[in-house]
Design a protein around this motif. Structure first.
Motif, short mmCIF file in Angstrom:
data_model
loop_
_atom_site.label_atom_id
_atom_site.label_comp_id
_atom_site.label_asym_id
_atom_site.label_seq_id
_atom_site.Cartn_x
_atom_site.Cartn_y
_atom_site.Cartn_z
N THR A 7 0.83 -1.20 0.00
CA THR A 7 0.00 0.00 0.00
C THR A 7 0.86 1.25 0.00
O THR A 7 0.64 2.19 -0.77
CB THR A 7 -0.93 0.02 1.24
N ARG A 10 3.01 1.44 -3.50
CA ARG A 10 2.19 1.82 -4.65
C ARG A 10 1.67 3.25 -4.51
O ARG A 10 1.67 4.02 -5.47
CB ARG A 10 1.02 0.85 -4.80
N GLY A 11 1.23 3.60 -3.31
CA GLY A 11 0.70 4.94 -3.07
C GLY A 11 1.77 6.00 -3.26
O GLY A 11 1.52 7.06 -3.86
N TYR A 12 2.96 5.72 -2.76
CA TYR A 12 4.05 6.70 -2.87
C TYR A 12 4.46 6.90 -4.32
O TYR A 12 4.59 8.04 -4.80
CB TYR A 12 5.24 6.27 -2.03
N ASN A 14 2.74 6.34 -6.95
CA ASN A 14 1.64 6.99 -7.66
C ASN A 14 1.64 8.50 -7.39
O ASN A 14 1.43 9.30 -8.30
CB ASN A 14 0.30 6.39 -7.23
N SER A 15 1.93 8.88 -6.15
CA SER A 15 1.97 10.30 -5.79
C SER A 15 3.10 11.03 -6.50
O SER A 15 3.05 12.24 -6.70
CB SER A 15 2.12 10.47 -4.28
N THR A 140 3.93 11.17 4.90
CA THR A 140 3.70 9.85 5.46
C THR A 140 3.02 9.90 6.83
O THR A 140 2.76 8.86 7.42
CB THR A 140 5.03 9.07 5.60
N LEU A 143 -0.35 7.96 7.07
CA LEU A 143 -0.10 6.52 7.02
C LEU A 143 0.49 6.04 8.33
O LEU A 143 0.10 5.02 8.88
CB LEU A 143 0.85 6.18 5.86
#
Length: 225
Positions: A7, A10-12, A14-15, A140, A143
């Motif tokens: 998570t 992929r999120g990082y 994508n950002s 972060t 998160l």
């Protein structure tokens, strides 16, 4: 830990605009298929080369080894120690064929819209963090405070965010493969072995391990690990 790690990664990415619109991560079956295609390509191109007679599982294992240790190029991979590995019996001059398959695999994967696989994802995140001048900790925070963030997940985030800064500082400039340094850090975070044992295990100077160890100890203290 795996789910939270994926998570975060992929999120990082994508950002940072580094994740394809559709899922750009090759699953294990896709990875095996691309590697098999790469091996078949070279079998036809160099029919007399015996290296390509090894099993597909062998190539998968060796390419995963290359990915996880983050070798910057063939020269670094060629000199890597092979103690306890199946590839230990392959002559150094023949390792070029394995690296050729690795590069062909990446080419095939990219052509199919798969920028990463699950084994090299962490290295891409690490490399992107090295180029990230934004407020990383602020990005972060949500998160980090999330109830789904386990102690293991926090270790992973620290491994990438904090350690990327450490290795980017002039004090810790080193020719040691990034993947190897991350392995040392992982063992230090888990208190698995002494710096003396780690220096022997990874064949690096003990003073270097001790320097990393001081940073990790401070990092764990300030983050409640």
């Amino acid at each position: 830990m795996v789910e939270n790690y994926h998570t975060f990664a992929r999120g990082y990415l994508n950002s940072r605009g580094q994740m394809p619109y559709r899922n750009g991560i090759a699953c294990p079956d896709e990875k095996a298929s691309y590697i098999e295609q790469a091996v078949d390509y070279f079998k036809k191109k160099y029919p007399a080369e015996t290296t390509f007679k090894y099993s597909i599982d062998f190539f998968i294992e060796e390419i995963t080894f290359i990915e996880r240790f983050g070798f910057s190029g063939f020269a670094e991979y060629k000199e890597a120690e092979r103690i306890g590995r199946a590839s230990a019996n392959i002559k150094r001059e023949n390792r070029k064929w394995i690296f050729e398959v690795y590069e062909k695999y990446r080419e095939l994967r990219k052509a199919d819209g798969k920028k990463y696989d699950w084994d090299d994802l962490a290295l891409y995140v690490f490399n992107e963090l090295q180029n990230d001048d934004s407020e990383r900790r602020c990005c972060t925070t949500n998160l980090w405070q999330s109830p789904v963030m386990t102690k293991e997940s926090k270790k992973f985030v620290l491994n990438l965010v904090e350690i990327s800064e450490l290795l980017g500082s002039p004090e810790f400039k080193t020719n040691i493969a990034i993947g190897k340094v991350l392995k040392i850090i992982e063992d230090l975070i888990d208190d698995k072995e002494t710096s003396k044992n780690l220096s022997k295990k990874y064949k690096v100077d003990q003073l270097f391990v001790e320097q990393i160890g001081k940073y990790v100890t401070d990092m764990k203290y300030h983050n409640g690990l």
